[in-house]
Design an enzyme around this catalytic site. Sequence first.
Site, PDB file in Angstrom:
ATOM      1  N   THR A 249       0.845  -1.202   0.000  1.00 29.50           N
ATOM      2  CA  THR A 249       0.000   0.000   0.000  1.00 29.50           C
ATOM      3  C   THR A 249       0.880   1.253   0.000  1.00 29.50           C
ATOM      4  O   THR A 249       1.789   1.371   0.818  1.00 29.50           O
ATOM      5  CB  THR A 249      -0.896   0.038   1.270  1.00 29.50           C
ATOM      6  N   ASP A 253       3.123   6.033  -4.123  1.00 31.11           N
ATOM      7  CA  ASP A 253       3.184   7.372  -3.517  1.00 31.11           C
ATOM      8  C   ASP A 253       4.560   7.634  -2.911  1.00 31.11           C
ATOM      9  O   ASP A 253       5.128   8.728  -3.078  1.00 31.11           O
ATOM     10  CB  ASP A 253       2.108   7.524  -2.431  1.00 31.11           C
TER      11      ASP A 253
END
Length: 304
Positions: A249, A253
């Site tokens: 996850t 980013d």
Amino acid sequence: MSKKVFVLGSINVDLMINTPRLPEKGETILGSNFRISMGGKGANQAASCGLLGTETIFIGNVGNDDFADLALEDLENNFSIDTRFIRRKNDISTGTAVITQVDNDNVIIVDSGANMTIDLDQVHSALNEANEGDVFLAQFEVDFDLVKESLKLAKAKHMYTIINPAPANEIPDDMLKDIDCLILNQSETEILSGIYPEDLDSCIEAKEILSSKGVKALLFTLGANGCLYIDENLEVEVPGERVKVVDTTGAGDSFIGAYVSSMVKGNSIEASLKFANAYAAFNCTNRGARSGLKRFGTYAELVK
Ligand code: ADP
């Protein structure tokens, strides 16, 4: 003077709970391990950048609620983000994701809330502080037309513009020409170009399609296979790091924040790709989108 990064994007609070199965309509079941964590692609990318010591200015909106306090304190205190251009809006909630984990799968409902209320004046005020060569970075978790107009402002200021088209959305040609570098993962590449990128050849094929419309550089993230950068003069492929993966996850980013941070410090594209690739791989060895970032110092110990 060192360069700055302006991030236009989303701030979310993630409410997570585990359950052995999903409830039927009208049914209540017991869950466990409830936790609150900070998210939003914009905020995650800014956090990664700010943590690495790059001056990072965030343009975004939150509600006037307790979640806003949590999100802003986290960005300011843990990641040194400049939050002066984040506005608190009345009568709308801070962006919230309700995440139910069933075994290893997530079922997610997002209320974008205040993220959709950012206006161009706000972007204008922030970019008044930008200098030529500063970076403008945005994703698609805020209003699409706002991103398009903001890109024009950033180009007028001679900034280096980076778009991470997530969630994937068709990009009109007149917007592509304002993008200096498009950073996309495999599913985003497939949606935007029709090509699923796996190796150099397929990335070149996708690049041909997108650059014919005006994008100058493409940076493909390829999950465990690393990343690949292509522009007119340069092709750099960096293989994935072999790490003990716990949770991917937020891998993209953390990669983007690290890449941008390295670039504005004056490192080469190749060095920045290698750094971001290692940083993102390290983040995969910890649970959560941002929780692993702070321990990057021990990265070398974790590479097999
Ligand atoms: P996203 O998180 O947006 O889906 P990717 O899955 O492409 O993006 O991951 C972004 C970057 O994170 C990759 O380019 C790579 O550097 C790193 N990464 C992701 N998954 C792994 C993995 N399993 N092993 C090592 N590095 C990984």
